[in-house]
Design an enzyme around this catalytic site. Sequence first.
Site, PDB file in Angstrom:
ATOM      1  N   LYS A  42       0.824  -1.189   0.000  1.00 42.42           N
ATOM      2  CA  LYS A  42       0.000   0.000   0.000  1.00 42.42           C
ATOM      3  C   LYS A  42       0.867   1.250   0.000  1.00 42.42           C
ATOM      4  CE  LYS A  42      -3.387  -2.455   2.764  1.00 42.42           C
ATOM      5  NZ  LYS A  42      -3.660  -2.862   4.146  1.00 42.42           N
ATOM      6  N   GLY A  43       2.134   1.072   0.338  1.00 39.32           N
ATOM      7  CA  GLY A  43       2.988   2.220   0.614  1.00 39.32           C
ATOM      8  C   GLY A  43       3.154   3.207  -0.528  1.00 39.32           C
ATOM      9  N   GLU A  98       7.516   2.188  -6.400  1.00 36.92           N
ATOM     10  CA  GLU A  98       7.717   1.718  -5.027  1.00 36.92           C
ATOM     11  C   GLU A  98       7.842   2.909  -4.083  1.00 36.92           C
ATOM     12  OE1 GLU A  98       7.641  -0.256  -2.738  1.00 36.92           O
ATOM     13  OE2 GLU A  98       8.513  -2.215  -3.120  1.00 36.92           O
ATOM     14  N   ASP A  99       7.517   2.686  -2.827  1.00 39.16           N
ATOM     15  CA  ASP A  99       7.701   3.749  -1.842  1.00 39.16           C
ATOM     16  C   ASP A  99       9.173   3.882  -1.465  1.00 39.16           C
ATOM     17  OD1 ASP A  99       7.753   1.281  -0.552  1.00 39.16           O
ATOM     18  OD2 ASP A  99       6.225   1.775   0.930  1.00 39.16           O
ATOM     19  N   ASP A 102      14.912  -0.773   0.450  1.00 41.83           N
ATOM     20  CA  ASP A 102      15.674  -0.969   1.686  1.00 41.83           C
ATOM     21  C   ASP A 102      16.707  -2.066   1.418  1.00 41.83           C
ATOM     22  OD1 ASP A 102      16.159  -0.641   4.475  1.00 41.83           O
ATOM     23  OD2 ASP A 102      14.800  -2.262   4.952  1.00 41.83           O
ATOM     24  N   LYS A 130      17.355   3.667   0.579  1.00 38.57           N
ATOM     25  CA  LYS A 130      18.314   3.592   1.686  1.00 38.57           C
ATOM     26  C   LYS A 130      19.478   2.704   1.246  1.00 38.57           C
ATOM     27  CE  LYS A 130      15.181   2.331   4.916  1.00 38.57           C
ATOM     28  NZ  LYS A 130      14.589   2.044   6.258  1.00 38.57           N
ATOM     29  N   PHE A 151      14.196   4.356  10.066  1.00 38.99           N
ATOM     30  CA  PHE A 151      12.880   3.835   9.728  1.00 38.99           C
ATOM     31  C   PHE A 151      11.938   5.017   9.641  1.00 38.99           C
ATOM     32  CE2 PHE A 151       8.787   1.829   9.999  1.00 38.99           C
ATOM     33  CZ  PHE A 151       8.962   0.750   9.158  1.00 38.99           C
ATOM     34  N   ILE A 152      11.397   5.222   8.432  1.00 39.14           N
ATOM     35  CA  ILE A 152      10.596   6.424   8.206  1.00 39.14           C
ATOM     36  C   ILE A 152       9.107   6.084   8.051  1.00 39.14           C
ATOM     37  CG2 ILE A 152      12.484   7.772   7.198  1.00 39.14           C
ATOM     38  CD1 ILE A 152      11.285   7.106   4.398  1.00 39.14           C
ATOM     39  N   ASP A 158       4.208   3.342   6.409  1.00 39.72           N
ATOM     40  CA  ASP A 158       3.509   3.068   7.668  1.00 39.72           C
ATOM     41  C   ASP A 158       4.387   2.396   8.717  1.00 39.72           C
ATOM     42  OD1 ASP A 158       3.772   0.518   6.338  1.00 39.72           O
ATOM     43  OD2 ASP A 158       2.299  -0.246   7.763  1.00 39.72           O
TER      44      ASP A 158
HETATM   45  P1  5GP Z   1      13.057  -4.292   1.004  1.00 36.58           P
HETATM   46  O1  5GP Z   1      12.565  -5.553   0.398  1.00 36.58           O
HETATM   47  O2  5GP Z   1      13.794  -3.384   0.047  1.00 36.58           O
HETATM   48  O3  5GP Z   1      13.878  -4.571   2.251  1.00 36.58           O
HETATM   49  O4  5GP Z   1      11.816  -3.542   1.586  1.00 36.58           O
HETATM   50  C1  5GP Z   1      10.947  -2.828   0.823  1.00 36.58           C
HETATM   51  C2  5GP Z   1       9.677  -2.561   1.591  1.00 36.58           C
HETATM   52  O5  5GP Z   1       9.909  -2.506   3.003  1.00 36.58           O
HETATM   53  C3  5GP Z   1       9.142  -1.195   1.235  1.00 36.58           C
HETATM   54  O6  5GP Z   1       8.291  -1.256   0.107  1.00 36.58           O
HETATM   55  C4  5GP Z   1       8.416  -0.793   2.494  1.00 36.58           C
HETATM   56  O7  5GP Z   1       7.119  -1.317   2.484  1.00 36.58           O
HETATM   57  C5  5GP Z   1       9.207  -1.453   3.604  1.00 36.58           C
HETATM   58  N1  5GP Z   1      10.185  -0.511   4.195  1.00 36.58           N
HETATM   59  C6  5GP Z   1      11.520  -0.495   4.022  1.00 36.58           C
HETATM   60  N2  5GP Z   1      12.090   0.515   4.708  1.00 36.58           N
HETATM   61  C7  5GP Z   1      11.066   1.165   5.320  1.00 36.58           C
HETATM   62  C8  5GP Z   1      11.000   2.326   6.162  1.00 36.58           C
HETATM   63  O8  5GP Z   1      11.976   2.993   6.510  1.00 36.58           O
HETATM   64  N3  5GP Z   1       9.745   2.672   6.590  1.00 36.58           N
HETATM   65  C9  5GP Z   1       8.622   1.989   6.262  1.00 36.58           C
HETATM   66  N4  5GP Z   1       7.462   2.421   6.748  1.00 36.58           N
HETATM   67  N5  5GP Z   1       8.650   0.901   5.460  1.00 36.58           N
HETATM   68  C10 5GP Z   1       9.853   0.499   4.994  1.00 36.58           C
END
Ligand code: 5GP
Length: 182
Positions: A42-43, A98-99, A102, A130, A151-152, A158
């Site tokens: 949803k982000g 994507e939001d 990470d 990040k 963590f934002i 969210d």
């Molecule tokens: P990844 O697979 O790259 O580790 O994670 C991606 C997903 O993790 C993002 O689409 C998001 O939903 C969540 N995520 C990663 N970092 C953050 C953050 O700092 N804050 C929030 N609210 N969600 C995050």
Amino acid sequence: MARRVGEVLVSRETIARMVETVGARISRDYQGREVLLVCVLKGACVFLSDLMRHLDVPVKIDFMSVSSYGAGTETTGTVRILRDLDTDIAGKHVIVVEDIVDTGLTLRYLKEMLSTRHPASIAVCAAFDKPARRKVAVEVEYVGMEIPDAFIVGYGLDLDGRYRNLPDVRVMTDDDGQGGTP
Ligand code: 5GP
């Protein structure tokens, strides 16, 4: 330890400028083509709705939902599709919206999975990145803004379903004042 919503990391004005810049780049790169924006729920819903209004090429949108995190803030490494696209993406110019990137695990999975459906092209546009947290290499063609390891929440992002509505991006902090992804 209890966590609370802390200081503003990215203001709504800075976000607005970032969306404008990314939108202009995509419009230039995709001149003469129609793009299909794939919003990862949803982000990314807030970013999608801003971004699509800054594109001056023909645009269609679709949504998919994946689970990468549970109720916490650490990625599990396992990506599950909770809701798939309605659209057949074969022959289409797909941009995954994507939001935040990470570890990169979610995007790498999504990019590989969507590539098997034979799109004409596939790119990723993330509002925030990040890079310090990356665990797997994945190319992100359009990054709105790089941010430090924190963590934002806000602007669609969210914690346990809350704070998506905040117009600025804020850092979650522990009561002892420490930030960072736990
Ligand atoms: P990844 O697979 O790259 O580790 O994670 C991606 C997903 O993790 C993002 O689409 C998001 O939903 C969540 N995520 C990663 N970092 C953050 C953050 O700092 N804050 C929030 N609210 N969600 C995050």
